[in-house]
Design an enzyme around this catalytic site. Structure first.
Site: not given
Lengths: 418, 418
Positions: B125, B132, B198, B200, B230, B234, B237, B241, B250, B254, B360
């Protein structure tokens, strides 16, 4: 447990890596022959593909060893794993009734070329050695902030690249990459100048899972272990790894030793993880001794010269066991599959001589180490052969892994200058 | 290029996602039948496995479609890809001579269940959408440090988990994980409370490579594209992360759309990447128009209610093309394989309405969005169905992708409370 004696005489030597107690699984070929499954016993390999074809081994209704990898056995689960081990011990023990049928199926290990012992489904690398994480953290963030806040609570890991995993003996080409050193105004395309090794153990998932599993279930699902060298391009890593982790720095190659040492062979060597500074959450707690007492060493031989031991440590230095790593890996619900490979993370001890990477041994290149041949090393140089060695020491016997060897070839001429 | 007309009448509608110009590849089953390869044409699917079995399609000496995935064709490379497309156009065009042989091999798409169209080798990914990255960076590090220093020089990516990739229509279970919120003294084990999507595109590697490749070679090696969601936890993460990137956040799922839209179908829609703020190094430079003009949208439907469009954007908002990502992915020398899936990174535009994640859209939960049904959303709630939609608009025709749908199921009871 004492040495189990075999009619294969070489296997009864107290220092031999492959006594009857071990019985590690690999894939070999002789001359131009096809790769096939084999078990190491002393200086020989028992041809398991042929033994199955002749009916000496029959574990399931359909053949498991008519393919050049061990995944089909791995998928079968612990009962079949135990049945194979029991059968092999019966066939290879001192005084075995069927010796005359087995003996023609032995080949000289010295004549064999080794191949990948299993098909890697996916590869994950962890960062679960406390001394390593502390050393690296101190170099990059200072001693006060050496361990990230999450480090004592979860085994930090990142997904690696399965396609880059190679078997011991495969040459490793120094990579090119985008990097930006402290004196560079702009990033540039250049061969890696800080190429490194990481001394690790690899745990191999046998039984698949689909959803969260306990640490005990994770331990049950692990099939065996290999030595693992996670080649690392430190200058590429420094430029790329924020914010989403290492990527091309770890994509050149990861070398594994050729023999899968089973959990059964390692059972007598289980040890506890270190004392916990903070209590782990329940789902990650130890459920028994989960590490293994395995002596590890790294040697470096410059081209055409003898080898120097540059590090000695032990797998029992890890903070998190492979079972805890696998349990954490499964928490979010994604499937774990037969053939998944989990790198332990670099294994360093508390002393300078026990550090499992050149980054740590040379303290980021500031304190080069001196080899027995007199040369200095901060990082790996072209032509160097790096070897990982590992053995558990029992009562009159050893459980060896077979060396994990890689020679570094010079970078190609600029692959884009054409 | 205008609409190419087909004797399959439904394919000739200017708004239909699957005209003769498209011919996307999927894997379908009818009732209890085995999954097989198919090509979407209008409201029908042409059974390619059967067409090959009957000799209507013969591209190579051995069958390519006797397996329920498209990898065998993908491996063959561009000449065979072109030969199949040419043959399909000949069979399905208005006035085709062999219509009477082809017509019995059509099934109603409405009756078909869709499966994964290809076997995913490895999944990567990226983080290659500038809006973004700027939005997320501003939220986490402030506007001054929004883009990491490397961002304008390399397409930042991380390896994901291939085993977590599922086809559209698969329910997604809210994960548990270890997390530590701003008000927590200690990390805790809890269901994810900030579950997100997400938006994508996924690029699929057809031709394998082994070593560095140019951007042009990378573009040549790409077989086709899918929509890709994806799913992202959050709160997990945020805790996990640093320093090695997202991992369990993640790993739940997906989702990809069920039809592989080929590069050939998208050719008329190529567009340039945005103007470069700093010049890329030579090996990553564009070698022509490398993105595609594809309208994208996200809808959210609460359980039992109608859907609201929550975002509209376009694939041409990306800073790096899939070919540049693939070229970067190959720099360190590791093999790239048939079936590797490359997520573009979240695609957000410059406006608030064009943001491709709830993180976002709701600005980290501080500004919940209001759906057409009146409900508010900061993140995904149980029972919500999230759908990604995509289409390139041509002269009197569209190239659709087929929706990429996932419904979120509530978290399990604590999987370890047993």
């Amino acid at each position: 447990m004492p040495l189990m004696t075999s009619w294969v005489a070489s296997a009864n030597d107290a220092d031999h890596p492959f006594p009857l107690n071990n019985l590690p699984y690999g894939v070999f070929s002789i001359g131009d022959g096809e790769p096939r499954c084999g078990v190491a016993i002393g200086d020989s390999i028992l041809d398991i593909t042929e033994a199955e074809a002749q009916g000496l081994i029959q574990l399931t209704d359909t053949p498991l060893f008519d393919v050049p990898f061990w995944n089909e056995l791995m998928e079968e689960g612990p009962a079949v794993w135990a049945a194979l081990r029991e059968r092999l011990i019966a066939l290879l023990s001192e005084g075995a009734e069927e010796r005359d049928k087995v003996e023609p199926l032995l080949v000289e290990r010295a004549d064999a070329e080794m191949h990948m012992p299993f098909a890697v489904s996916e590869y994950t690398d962890f960062y679960a050695g406390r001394h390593h994480a502390t050393n690296v953290g101190t170099m990059f963030r200072g001693a006060e902030n050496a361990l990230p806040p999450n480090w004592l609570h979860i085994p930090i890991g990142y997904n690696g690249r399965a396609s880059s995993v190679v078997v011991s003996g495969t040459d490793v080409r120094r990579p090119w990459g985008q990097l930006k050193g402290p004196n560079d105004d702009r990033p540039r395309w250049a061969p890696c100048a800080r190429f490194d090794i990481e001394l690790e153990m690899g745990a191999i998932v046998g039984t698949p899972s689909d959803g969260p599993i306990t640490v005990q279930e994770a331990d049950d699902n692990i099939f065996g272990y290999v030595l693992l060298n996670d080649w690392s391009a430190r200058d590429i890593q420094a430029w790329e790894y924020q914010p989403l982790g290492p990527f091309q720095a770890k994509a050149t190659a990861t070398t594994i030793s050729p023999w899968i040492v089973t959990k059964a062979a390692l059972e007598p060597f289980r040890t506890d993880t270190p004392e916990r500074e903070v209590e782990l959450l329940d789902h990650l707690k130890d459920c028994g001794p989960m590490l293994y007492d395995i002596d590890l060493a790294v040697t470096l031989a410059p081209e055409g010269k003898g080898e120097s031991t540059i590090a000695r440590t032990n797998y029992n230095e890890m903070y998190y066991s492979a079972a805890q790593q696998l349990a954490h890996h499964a928490t979010a619900g994604g499937p774990m599959n037969t053939g998944d490979l989990l790198g332990s993370g670099t294994i360093s001890g508390a002393t300078k001589e026990s550090r499992g990477s050149l980054l740590e041994l040379s303290w980021g290149g500031k304190e080069p180490i001196t080899l027995e041949t007199g040369e200095e090393r901060s990082f790996v140089e072209d032509g160097d052969t790096l070897t990982l060695k590992g053995a558990a020491r029992g009562d009159g016997y050893a459980i060896g892994f077979g060396d994990c060897v890689g020679r570094v070839l010079p970078a190609l001429d600029d692959p884009f200058a054409r």
